[in-house]
Scaffold this active site. Structure first.
Site, PDB file in Angstrom:
ATOM      1  N   HIS A 197      -3.320  -9.912   0.530  1.00  8.35           N
ATOM      2  CA  HIS A 197      -2.856  -8.595   0.094  1.00  8.35           C
ATOM      3  C   HIS A 197      -1.939  -8.835  -1.105  1.00  8.35           C
ATOM      4  CE1 HIS A 197      -3.048  -6.029   4.072  1.00  8.35           C
ATOM      5  NE2 HIS A 197      -3.961  -5.595   3.227  1.00  8.35           N
ATOM      6  N   CYS A 293       5.465  -5.512   4.704  1.00  8.59           N
ATOM      7  CA  CYS A 293       4.343  -4.774   5.295  1.00  8.59           C
ATOM      8  C   CYS A 293       4.676  -4.178   6.657  1.00  8.59           C
ATOM      9  CB  CYS A 293       3.080  -5.614   5.325  1.00  8.59           C
ATOM     10  SG  CYS A 293       3.294  -7.272   5.882  1.00  8.59           S
TER      11      CYS A 293
END
Ligand code: ARG
Length: 307
Positions: A197, A293
């Protein structure tokens, strides 16, 4: 509107200013565990899933929540979803788009997760955000993958989206977002599977400053980052790869919340004038995530009360 893979056409000072995000969403860690592997951090060398100390994970989550609240930032908490251990990584299920960018009501783009295991998290988070005042939108390209703020990072204070292209989000999805909101999008191809990511390799701290691991990008991506940040602070490989140093979070452009033990990164931040707050997220790192996150930074929302 344009997608940018190389420097040149984009200059920060030409982009309209936008307000900073001012609130945080977190997801109850009740169900957190590691029961499947969808990124390289979720297994050991022998391919085994790690054992999660679930009580300890809950303690770590609470410390993060309290640290954010102590900085004066409002935290909303989404209830758990049975059988969904990764819900706690609530940066991933939606991309919030503030009013200054939509020109009307705040909107969100519902993610299309790359793995079936995480699909049901999306309606759960989207429903909660609708309750805060967001209008939910889906990608027209229904097969396009996009994982919210795992790969889509708003440049602090400017109308610019940084977008990761890799295992979780694809260029055509970002092209659709760019066209819908008439956005400039800085595209960064992710080249190393450990950095699956964008938020594992790039952390936007303030308008001028980012933390990043250059080795996660091709030369053109590195040039793009260097052209748009006055202070790109390069993190050493071991801290980025094993300490999730780039998965840090600055709620206010002054303090930086980061996984404990990222000593060199901490020094870089301190020298640049930021206040570093170390936290323990070791249980969540077993799942491939850390501070950034475990929350969604969003807003401002004109209509949603802060209490
Ligand atoms: N186990 C989760 C996954 O692989 C971790 C997600 C972490 N999120 C992030 N934005 N890095 O999807």
């Amino acid at each position: 509107m344009a997608l940018h893979r190389t420097p040149g056409a984009l200059r920060l000072q030409d982009l309209p200013t936008v307000p900073l995000a001012d609130r945080v969403l977190m997801a109850d860690p009740q169900e957190f565990d590691v029961v499947y592997a969808i990124n390289p951090h979720m297994t050991d060398g022998a391919g085994q899933l790690p054992l999660v100390a679930r009580e300890e994970a809950r303690r770590q989550w609470w410390c993060l929540r309290e640290a954010i609240e102590e900085l004066g930032v409002h935290v909303d908490v989404v209830p758990p979803l049975e059988g969904h251990p990764d819900l706690v990584f609530c940066a991933n299920q939606a991309l919030p788009i503030q009013e200054a960018i939509t020109g009307g009501q705040p909107e969100l783009i519902a993610s299309h997760m790359a793995s079936a295991e995480r699909a049901a998290e999306v309606p759960h988070i989207v429903q909660f955000l609708r309750g805060l005042g967001y209008r939910a939108q889906a990608l027209a390209g229904r097969d396009l993958k996009l994982e919210g703020m795992g790969d889509g990072l708003w440049h602090p204070g400017r109308r610019l989206l940084w977008a990761g292209v890799g295992p979780r989000s694809e260029e055509a999805a970002w092209a659709e977002v760019a066209a819908r909101y008439d956005l400039e999008v800085a595209l960064l191809d992710l080249v190393d599977p450990d950095f699956y990511h964008l938020d594992t390799a790039l952390c936007l701290i303030d308008e001028r400053t980012c933390l990043w691991y250059p080795g996660a990008f091709y030369a053109e991506g590195r040039a793009l980052v260097e052209s748009l940040f006055e202070r790109p602070l390069a993190v050493p490989e071991d801290e980025a790869r094993h300490g999730f140093a780039c998965n840090a979070f600055s709620p206010d452009g002054r303090h930086v919340l980061i996984q404990r033990g990222n000593t060199k990164t901490g020094e870089l931040l301190t020298e640049a004038g930021f206040e570093v707050l170390e936290l323990e997220t070791s249980e969540f790192m077993k799942s491939g995530g850390s501070v950034f996150c475990m929350k969604l930074h969003h807003g401002p929302l004109a209509d949603a009360p802060l209490e």
